[in-house]
Write a protein that holds these residues in place. Structure first.
Motif, PDB file in Angstrom:
ATOM      1  N   ARG A 278       0.832  -1.212   0.000  1.00 16.44           N
ATOM      2  CA  ARG A 278       0.000   0.000   0.000  1.00 16.44           C
ATOM      3  C   ARG A 278       0.864   1.258   0.000  1.00 16.44           C
ATOM      4  O   ARG A 278       0.522   2.249  -0.662  1.00 16.44           O
ATOM      5  CB  ARG A 278      -0.922   0.010   1.218  1.00 16.44           C
ATOM      6  N   GLN A 279       1.967   1.240   0.711  1.00 13.43           N
ATOM      7  CA  GLN A 279       2.839   2.410   0.737  1.00 13.43           C
ATOM      8  C   GLN A 279       3.459   2.651  -0.626  1.00 13.43           C
ATOM      9  O   GLN A 279       3.553   3.791  -1.091  1.00 13.43           O
ATOM     10  CB  GLN A 279       3.944   2.224   1.786  1.00 13.43           C
ATOM     11  N   ALA A 280       3.892   1.572  -1.296  1.00 15.02           N
ATOM     12  CA  ALA A 280       4.477   1.718  -2.633  1.00 15.02           C
ATOM     13  C   ALA A 280       3.459   2.261  -3.622  1.00 15.02           C
ATOM     14  O   ALA A 280       3.772   3.127  -4.446  1.00 15.02           O
ATOM     15  CB  ALA A 280       5.019   0.371  -3.115  1.00 15.02           C
ATOM     16  N   VAL A 281       2.228   1.768  -3.561  1.00 18.79           N
ATOM     17  CA  VAL A 281       1.166   2.272  -4.439  1.00 18.79           C
ATOM     18  C   VAL A 281       0.956   3.763  -4.214  1.00 18.79           C
ATOM     19  O   VAL A 281       0.860   4.558  -5.161  1.00 18.79           O
ATOM     20  CB  VAL A 281      -0.142   1.497  -4.203  1.00 18.79           C
ATOM     21  N   SER A 282       0.901   4.168  -2.953  1.00 16.83           N
ATOM     22  CA  SER A 282       0.688   5.573  -2.623  1.00 16.83           C
ATOM     23  C   SER A 282       1.849   6.440  -3.097  1.00 16.83           C
ATOM     24  O   SER A 282       1.648   7.517  -3.666  1.00 16.83           O
ATOM     25  CB  SER A 282       0.508   5.722  -1.104  1.00 16.83           C
ATOM     26  N   ASP A 283       3.077   5.961  -2.881  1.00 17.67           N
ATOM     27  CA  ASP A 283       4.256   6.741  -3.270  1.00 17.67           C
ATOM     28  C   ASP A 283       4.301   6.961  -4.778  1.00 17.67           C
ATOM     29  O   ASP A 283       4.575   8.073  -5.250  1.00 17.67           O
ATOM     30  CB  ASP A 283       5.530   6.023  -2.817  1.00 17.67           C
ATOM     31  N   ILE A 284       4.027   5.913  -5.531  1.00 17.29           N
ATOM     32  CA  ILE A 284       4.103   6.026  -6.983  1.00 17.29           C
ATOM     33  C   ILE A 284       2.983   6.902  -7.524  1.00 17.29           C
ATOM     34  O   ILE A 284       3.186   7.699  -8.442  1.00 17.29           O
ATOM     35  CB  ILE A 284       4.082   4.628  -7.626  1.00 17.29           C
ATOM     36  N   ARG A 285       1.811   6.791  -6.943  1.00 18.64           N
ATOM     37  CA  ARG A 285       0.689   7.598  -7.422  1.00 18.64           C
ATOM     38  C   ARG A 285       0.895   9.083  -7.117  1.00 18.64           C
ATOM     39  O   ARG A 285       0.289   9.945  -7.761  1.00 18.64           O
ATOM     40  CB  ARG A 285      -0.620   7.099  -6.805  1.00 18.64           C
ATOM     41  N   SER A 286       1.782   9.400  -6.187  1.00 20.64           N
ATOM     42  CA  SER A 286       2.006  10.798  -5.829  1.00 20.64           C
ATOM     43  C   SER A 286       2.826  11.552  -6.865  1.00 20.64           C
ATOM     44  O   SER A 286       2.916  12.774  -6.807  1.00 20.64           O
ATOM     45  CB  SER A 286       2.720  10.879  -4.473  1.00 20.64           C
ATOM     46  N   ARG A 287       3.419  10.827  -7.801  1.00 22.93           N
ATOM     47  CA  ARG A 287       4.285  11.478  -8.794  1.00 22.93           C
ATOM     48  C   ARG A 287       3.787  11.175 -10.199  1.00 22.93           C
ATOM     49  O   ARG A 287       3.668  10.005 -10.578  1.00 22.93           O
ATOM     50  CB  ARG A 287       5.725  10.988  -8.629  1.00 22.93           C
ATOM     51  N   PRO A 288       3.474  12.192 -11.010  1.00 27.02           N
ATOM     52  CA  PRO A 288       2.946  11.945 -12.361  1.00 27.02           C
ATOM     53  C   PRO A 288       4.012  11.412 -13.314  1.00 27.02           C
ATOM     54  O   PRO A 288       5.210  11.544 -13.070  1.00 27.02           O
ATOM     55  CB  PRO A 288       2.465  13.328 -12.802  1.00 27.02           C
ATOM     56  N   ILE A 305      -4.135  -0.182 -25.208  1.00 29.17           N
ATOM     57  CA  ILE A 305      -4.726  -0.565 -23.932  1.00 29.17           C
ATOM     58  C   ILE A 305      -3.885  -0.091 -22.756  1.00 29.17           C
ATOM     59  O   ILE A 305      -4.393   0.195 -21.673  1.00 29.17           O
ATOM     60  CB  ILE A 305      -4.945  -2.095 -23.866  1.00 29.17           C
ATOM     61  N   ARG A 306      -2.581   0.046 -22.955  1.00 27.10           N
ATOM     62  CA  ARG A 306      -1.697   0.464 -21.864  1.00 27.10           C
ATOM     63  C   ARG A 306      -1.929   1.923 -21.480  1.00 27.10           C
ATOM     64  O   ARG A 306      -1.684   2.307 -20.332  1.00 27.10           O
ATOM     65  CB  ARG A 306      -0.240   0.243 -22.281  1.00 27.10           C
ATOM     66  N   TYR A 307      -2.380   2.724 -22.417  1.00 28.42           N
ATOM     67  CA  TYR A 307      -2.543   4.171 -22.193  1.00 28.42           C
ATOM     68  C   TYR A 307      -3.544   4.447 -21.076  1.00 28.42           C
ATOM     69  O   TYR A 307      -3.267   5.210 -20.147  1.00 28.42           O
ATOM     70  CB  TYR A 307      -2.993   4.832 -23.495  1.00 28.42           C
ATOM     71  N   SER A 308      -4.709   3.832 -21.153  1.00 26.41           N
ATOM     72  CA  SER A 308      -5.729   4.055 -20.119  1.00 26.41           C
ATOM     73  C   SER A 308      -5.553   3.126 -18.927  1.00 26.41           C
ATOM     74  O   SER A 308      -5.996   3.442 -17.819  1.00 26.41           O
ATOM     75  CB  SER A 308      -7.129   3.873 -20.706  1.00 26.41           C
ATOM     76  N   LEU A 309      -4.909   1.992 -19.150  1.00 27.70           N
ATOM     77  CA  LEU A 309      -4.729   1.020 -18.072  1.00 27.70           C
ATOM     78  C   LEU A 309      -3.636   1.468 -17.101  1.00 27.70           C
ATOM     79  O   LEU A 309      -3.755   1.269 -15.886  1.00 27.70           O
ATOM     80  CB  LEU A 309      -4.374  -0.340 -18.665  1.00 27.70           C
ATOM     81  N   TYR A 310      -2.593   2.075 -17.615  1.00 25.25           N
ATOM     82  CA  TYR A 310      -1.436   2.421 -16.798  1.00 25.25           C
ATOM     83  C   TYR A 310      -1.604   3.737 -16.037  1.00 25.25           C
ATOM     84  O   TYR A 310      -1.072   3.887 -14.944  1.00 25.25           O
ATOM     85  CB  TYR A 310      -0.190   2.525 -17.671  1.00 25.25           C
ATOM     86  N   PHE A 311      -2.294   4.717 -16.610  1.00 20.46           N
ATOM     87  CA  PHE A 311      -2.364   6.037 -15.974  1.00 20.46           C
ATOM     88  C   PHE A 311      -3.626   6.763 -16.417  1.00 20.46           C
ATOM     89  O   PHE A 311      -4.291   6.359 -17.379  1.00 20.46           O
ATOM     90  CB  PHE A 311      -1.119   6.867 -16.317  1.00 20.46           C
ATOM     91  N   ASP A 312      -3.962   7.847 -15.706  1.00 21.74           N
ATOM     92  CA  ASP A 312      -5.183   8.595 -16.020  1.00 21.74           C
ATOM     93  C   ASP A 312      -4.850   9.881 -16.771  1.00 21.74           C
ATOM     94  O   ASP A 312      -3.702  10.138 -17.134  1.00 21.74           O
ATOM     95  CB  ASP A 312      -5.989   8.875 -14.748  1.00 21.74           C
ATOM     96  N   SER A 313      -5.877  10.712 -16.989  1.00 24.38           N
ATOM     97  CA  SER A 313      -5.705  11.917 -17.804  1.00 24.38           C
ATOM     98  C   SER A 313      -4.778  12.948 -17.158  1.00 24.38           C
ATOM     99  O   SER A 313      -4.237  13.813 -17.849  1.00 24.38           O
ATOM    100  CB  SER A 313      -7.070  12.562 -18.087  1.00 24.38           C
ATOM    101  N   SER A 314      -4.589  12.870 -15.846  1.00 29.32           N
ATOM    102  CA  SER A 314      -3.655  13.765 -15.164  1.00 29.32           C
ATOM    103  C   SER A 314      -2.276  13.137 -15.007  1.00 29.32           C
ATOM    104  O   SER A 314      -1.444  13.650 -14.275  1.00 29.32           O
ATOM    105  CB  SER A 314      -4.205  14.174 -13.791  1.00 29.32           C
ATOM    106  N   ARG A 315      -2.064  12.019 -15.700  1.00 30.62           N
ATOM    107  CA  ARG A 315      -0.780  11.312 -15.721  1.00 30.62           C
ATOM    108  C   ARG A 315      -0.431  10.685 -14.372  1.00 30.62           C
ATOM    109  O   ARG A 315       0.726  10.425 -14.085  1.00 30.62           O
ATOM    110  CB  ARG A 315       0.357  12.216 -16.204  1.00 30.62           C
ATOM    111  N   LYS A 316      -1.445  10.403 -13.558  1.00 30.83           N
ATOM    112  CA  LYS A 316      -1.235   9.697 -12.296  1.00 30.83           C
ATOM    113  C   LYS A 316      -1.346   8.194 -12.539  1.00 30.83           C
ATOM    114  O   LYS A 316      -2.217   7.723 -13.263  1.00 30.83           O
ATOM    115  CB  LYS A 316      -2.262  10.139 -11.247  1.00 30.83           C
ATOM    116  N   ASN A 317      -0.495   7.446 -11.877  1.00 32.69           N
ATOM    117  CA  ASN A 317      -0.384   6.027 -12.143  1.00 32.69           C
ATOM    118  C   ASN A 317      -1.591   5.223 -11.644  1.00 32.69           C
ATOM    119  O   ASN A 317      -2.137   5.474 -10.580  1.00 32.69           O
ATOM    120  CB  ASN A 317       0.883   5.500 -11.462  1.00 32.69           C
ATOM    121  N   HIS A 318      -1.997   4.219 -12.453  1.00 31.19           N
ATOM    122  CA  HIS A 318      -3.002   3.234 -12.060  1.00 31.19           C
ATOM    123  C   HIS A 318      -2.417   1.828 -11.961  1.00 31.19           C
ATOM    124  O   HIS A 318      -3.032   0.943 -11.372  1.00 31.19           O
ATOM    125  CB  HIS A 318      -4.135   3.182 -13.097  1.00 31.19           C
ATOM    126  N   LYS A 319      -1.260   1.607 -12.536  1.00 26.52           N
ATOM    127  CA  LYS A 319      -0.709   0.262 -12.673  1.00 26.52           C
ATOM    128  C   LYS A 319      -0.125  -0.214 -11.343  1.00 26.52           C
ATOM    129  O   LYS A 319       0.692   0.474 -10.737  1.00 26.52           O
ATOM    130  CB  LYS A 319       0.381   0.266 -13.748  1.00 26.52           C
TER     131      LYS A 319
END
Length: 466
Positions: A278-288, A305-319
């Protein structure tokens, strides 16, 4: 495969060691060393449990280690400093000692197991021996990539390698070998496991898993044909996932999807694992994401498929950050190996195959339609030191898009010229420039080892500062 592994309490003293100076210093103080296959299997199960839970970064790695490598590299925009990710490699040198000692501790356990069960009869002893050799080879491969320079066949006989510990000994503290000797040793250990042809998944390190790492070791050492031969065999067993299968594979928090050869975190059986993840997910999502990575998906964008799967429109990570070896990497290695071998048509075909499984309505590349080389890209030369061709840059760009957030990009930078790059970040109340210099791609070995043994040489760039 067992979801819960049973570990005998008396094995814990076997696992206490620090540094190159005493990673073999096993003194149980009144405890009795294991004597049966089942007892040695308990030592192995301790290590396997760490892999399956993702609790620690030993051997395969975990979410925290993936996040650390991503912080070092250039896929995330470190100019926007939010969260706990390192902004560049220079801020993490001391913490990297833990990786060094951790991998040598696992090697020590593997040596103990291999020497004991190697003389025992029976199938259980055979598969345990293969697993110990395979795990040991993977740890040496990790040490090679982190603590030795990127492989160069012209300088490898003189470049510093690793302290090679081939057997269990109470007081042995070997000097560092040269890089060429180290590479040959890593390959030989992995081959010794793969050649046992174990398919039983009880101890994770099957023939397929070890061969995947053997291919990666050959690839790192620029032995393109050897790497290609293994990858072609693995590609038959682990074909490229289709779009639906790809999404399932990438987003799975625990499941080992069909295209995955090995991964960490296949269960959540302890609080440390969950907290680390959970900490790693939070840390990575904090940086676009960096804009130059996002632009690589153009002109297809949402059709990829990787474009929408990996990150959102604000370039925040989903993967999800997962340490694993999977089909995409195998096919990318095949494409690059063919390119280095001069098989340009096959390299291009493989590149188009990968893209065709990820992108709807793809118009395949031809040699004439490949994008021109981007002179402003971070990577400007290939692994051999040659200037990038349009084909090679396309392969490397595809790897960057495909393997984003799997701890791959840092080593791709190192392997392909170790380029210098910099970020501007506010760390002490004012904005400063932080430059990743060439020597920083090779981490410093444990300072205690160097202080204790004057014949153990520190890596270039760190002698005056550590």
């Amino acid at each position: 495969m067992d979801k819960t592994r049973y570990i005998l309490l008396w094995t814990i003293p076997l696992l206490i060691a620090t540094g190159c100076r005493n990673y073999l210093d096993v003194k149980p103080q009144g405890k009795v060393l294991p004597s049966t296959v089942d007892e040695y299997a308990a030592v192995m199960n301790y290590r396997l449990n760490n892999i399956e839970s993702g609790s620690y970064d030993d051997v395969i790695g975990n979410a925290a280690l993936v996040a650390k490598y991503e912080g070092f590299a250039d896929d995330l925009n470190a100019n926007i400093q939010i969260g706990n990710l390192p902004i560049y490699a220079g801020v993490q040198f001391n913490s990297n000692y833990g990786l060094y000692t951790g991998w040598y501790e696992v090697i020590k356990d593997c040596n103990i197991i291999a020497e004991a069960v190697g003389g025992m009869e029976g199938e259980e002893a055979r598969i345990l021996l293969a697993a110990a050799r395979g795990m040991k080879g993977v740890c040496y491969y990790n040490l090679l990539r982190n603590y030795c320079k990127a492989y160069n066949p012209d300088t490898a006989p003189e470049d510093l390698g690793l302290c090679i510990v081939d057997h269990f000994a109470m007081d042995e503290a070997p000097a560092r070998s040269d890089l060429e000797t180290t590479v040959r040793y890593v390959i030989s250990v992995l081959k010794s496991s793969a050649d046992m042809h174990v398919t039983d998944e009880k101890y994770l390190f099957t023939e397929d898993v070890v061969n995947a790492y053997l291919a990666k070791a050959y690839f790192w050492a620029e032995r393109w044909q050897d790497a290609l031969d293994i990858c072609e065999n693995l590609a038959q067993k682990y074909p490229l996932a289709d779009r639906e299968g790809f999404e399932t594979m990438i987003m799975a928090e625990y499941d080992k999807a069909p295209g995955v050869i090995i991964r960490s975190r296949i269960n959540d059986n302890n609080s440390t694992s969950s907290m680390t993840y959970r900490q790693a997910v939070s840390d990575i999502r904090s940086r676009p994401l960096n804009g130059d990575l996002v632009k690589l998906y153009s002109p297809y964008n949402e059709k990829d498929i990787r474009y929408s799967l990996y990150f959102d429109s604000s370039r925040k990570n989903h993967k999800p950050p997962v340490a694993r070896v999977r089909e995409g990497e195998i096919f990318l290695m095949m494409a690059e190996c063919n390119a280095h071998l001069g098989n340009t048509e096959e390299a291009l075909n493989l590149l188009n195959r990968i893209r065709g499984q990820r992108i709807q309505d793809l118009v395949p590349y031809t040699m004439e339609t490949l994008p021109e080389v981007d002179a402003g890209a971070t990577i400007r030369e290939d692994a051999t030191g040659a200037p990038l061709t349009p084909l090679m840059q396309a392969i490397l760009n595809e790897r960057r898009m495909e393997m984003y957030l799997e701890g791959d990009r840092w080593f791709e930078l190192k392997r392909n010229g170790s380029p210098e790059f910099w970020v501007i970040s506010d760390q002490i109340g004012i904005y400063q420039k932080y430059t990743t210099e060439e020597y920083m791609y090779t981490f410093p070995i444990n300072k205690d080892d160097v202080d204790l043994r004057d014949y153990i040489i520190q890596n270039e760039g760190y002698v005056e500062y550590l």
